[in-house]
Scaffold this motif. Structure first.
Motif, mmCIF file in Angstrom:
data_model
loop_
_atom_site.group_PDB
_atom_site.id
_atom_site.type_symbol
_atom_site.label_atom_id
_atom_site.label_comp_id
_atom_site.label_asym_id
_atom_site.label_seq_id
_atom_site.Cartn_x
_atom_site.Cartn_y
_atom_site.Cartn_z
ATOM 1 N N PHE A 46 45.666 63.787 27.079
ATOM 2 C CA PHE A 46 46.692 65.232 27.728
ATOM 3 C C PHE A 46 45.744 65.174 29.348
ATOM 4 C CE2 PHE A 46 48.306 69.201 27.635
ATOM 5 C CZ PHE A 46 49.488 68.801 27.847
ATOM 6 N N VAL A 47 44.527 65.822 28.957
ATOM 7 C CA VAL A 47 43.433 66.416 30.579
ATOM 8 C C VAL A 47 43.447 65.036 31.484
ATOM 9 C CG1 VAL A 47 41.163 66.677 31.466
ATOM 10 C CG2 VAL A 47 41.651 67.882 28.322
ATOM 11 N N ARG A 48 43.453 63.548 30.833
ATOM 12 C CA ARG A 48 43.900 63.040 32.604
ATOM 13 C C ARG A 48 45.156 63.123 32.602
ATOM 14 N NH1 ARG A 48 42.416 56.937 29.845
ATOM 15 N NH2 ARG A 48 40.149 58.234 30.979
ATOM 16 N N ALA B 108 40.604 73.946 32.767
ATOM 17 C CA ALA B 108 42.208 74.833 32.931
ATOM 18 C C ALA B 108 42.455 75.071 34.599
ATOM 19 C CB ALA B 108 42.405 75.317 31.723
ATOM 20 N N ASN B 109 40.750 76.310 34.497
ATOM 21 C CA ASN B 109 40.677 76.768 35.835
ATOM 22 C C ASN B 109 40.815 76.082 37.131
ATOM 23 O OD1 ASN B 109 41.014 79.640 35.193
ATOM 24 N ND2 ASN B 109 38.288 79.375 35.036
ATOM 25 N N ALA B 110 40.228 74.383 37.220
ATOM 26 C CA ALA B 110 40.560 73.890 37.907
ATOM 27 C C ALA B 110 41.853 73.629 38.625
ATOM 28 C CB ALA B 110 39.153 72.893 37.467
ATOM 29 N N LEU B 111 42.641 72.986 37.083
ATOM 30 C CA LEU B 111 43.785 72.362 36.891
ATOM 31 C C LEU B 111 44.855 73.844 37.576
ATOM 32 C CD1 LEU B 111 42.972 69.906 34.129
ATOM 33 C CD2 LEU B 111 43.798 69.591 36.402
ATOM 34 N N LYS C 211 48.142 66.118 39.344
ATOM 35 C CA LYS C 211 47.619 66.808 40.321
ATOM 36 C C LYS C 211 46.826 65.818 41.035
ATOM 37 C CE LYS C 211 48.150 71.031 37.742
ATOM 38 N NZ LYS C 211 48.700 71.918 38.979
ATOM 39 N N ASN C 212 47.232 64.523 40.904
ATOM 40 C CA ASN C 212 46.633 64.056 42.098
ATOM 41 C C ASN C 212 44.929 64.074 42.477
ATOM 42 O OD1 ASN C 212 48.815 62.317 42.480
ATOM 43 N ND2 ASN C 212 49.978 64.093 43.931
ATOM 44 N N LEU C 213 44.266 64.621 41.575
ATOM 45 C CA LEU C 213 42.525 64.553 40.993
ATOM 46 C C LEU C 213 41.638 63.432 40.908
ATOM 47 C CD1 LEU C 213 42.666 68.278 40.255
ATOM 48 C CD2 LEU C 213 42.210 67.534 42.525
ATOM 49 N N SER C 214 40.897 63.164 41.656
ATOM 50 C CA SER C 214 40.511 61.871 40.675
ATOM 51 C C SER C 214 39.563 62.933 39.754
ATOM 52 C CB SER C 214 39.305 61.538 42.270
ATOM 53 O OG SER C 214 38.474 62.341 42.397
ATOM 54 N N GLN C 215 38.479 61.863 38.852
ATOM 55 C CA GLN C 215 37.600 62.804 37.730
ATOM 56 C C GLN C 215 36.335 63.528 39.370
ATOM 57 O OE1 GLN C 215 35.903 59.839 35.136
ATOM 58 N NE2 GLN C 215 37.641 60.074 34.240
ATOM 59 N N GLN C 216 36.028 62.967 39.695
ATOM 60 C CA GLN C 216 35.053 63.536 40.618
ATOM 61 C C GLN C 216 35.609 64.783 41.215
ATOM 62 O OE1 GLN C 216 31.736 61.830 41.421
ATOM 63 N NE2 GLN C 216 32.047 64.617 41.282
ATOM 64 N N SER C 217 36.784 64.739 41.960
ATOM 65 C CA SER C 217 37.017 65.521 42.375
ATOM 66 C C SER C 217 37.135 67.226 41.318
ATOM 67 C CB SER C 217 38.777 65.564 42.741
ATOM 68 O OG SER C 217 38.896 64.696 44.173
#
Length: 75
Positions: A14-16, A59-62, A22-28
């Motif tokens: 689910f996190v993935r 969660a805050n980052a997302l 949100k078009n974020l990489s793991q690094q982002s």
């Protein structure tokens, strides 16, 4: 009854899914949440049982409420 292993696997999936939506990489995501990229990867691959503190950072980052990270179907 839900097994711990099943819950952790589904949480990682689910996190993935949210990260990718949100078009974020793991690094982002790691950079925004101030966590190591390896931590994000290990959560997504269900290699670790993460803490509430880490889930709040993610969660805050997302830009979602922490409780939304737990709103998934167990498969």
């Amino acid at each position: 009854m839900v097994s711990e292993e099943s819950f952790i696997i589904n949480l990682g999936v689910f996190v993935r899914q949210i990260r990718e939506r949100k078009n974020l990489s793991q690094q982002s995501l790691a950079d925004i949440s101030d966590l190591p990229k390896t931590t994000i990867g290990r959560i997504e691959r269900a290699e670790i049982n993460t803490t509430i503190r880490t889930l709040v950072k993610i969660a805050n980052a997302l830009e979602i409420e922490p409780k939304e990270l737990l709103n998934f179907q167990i498969k």
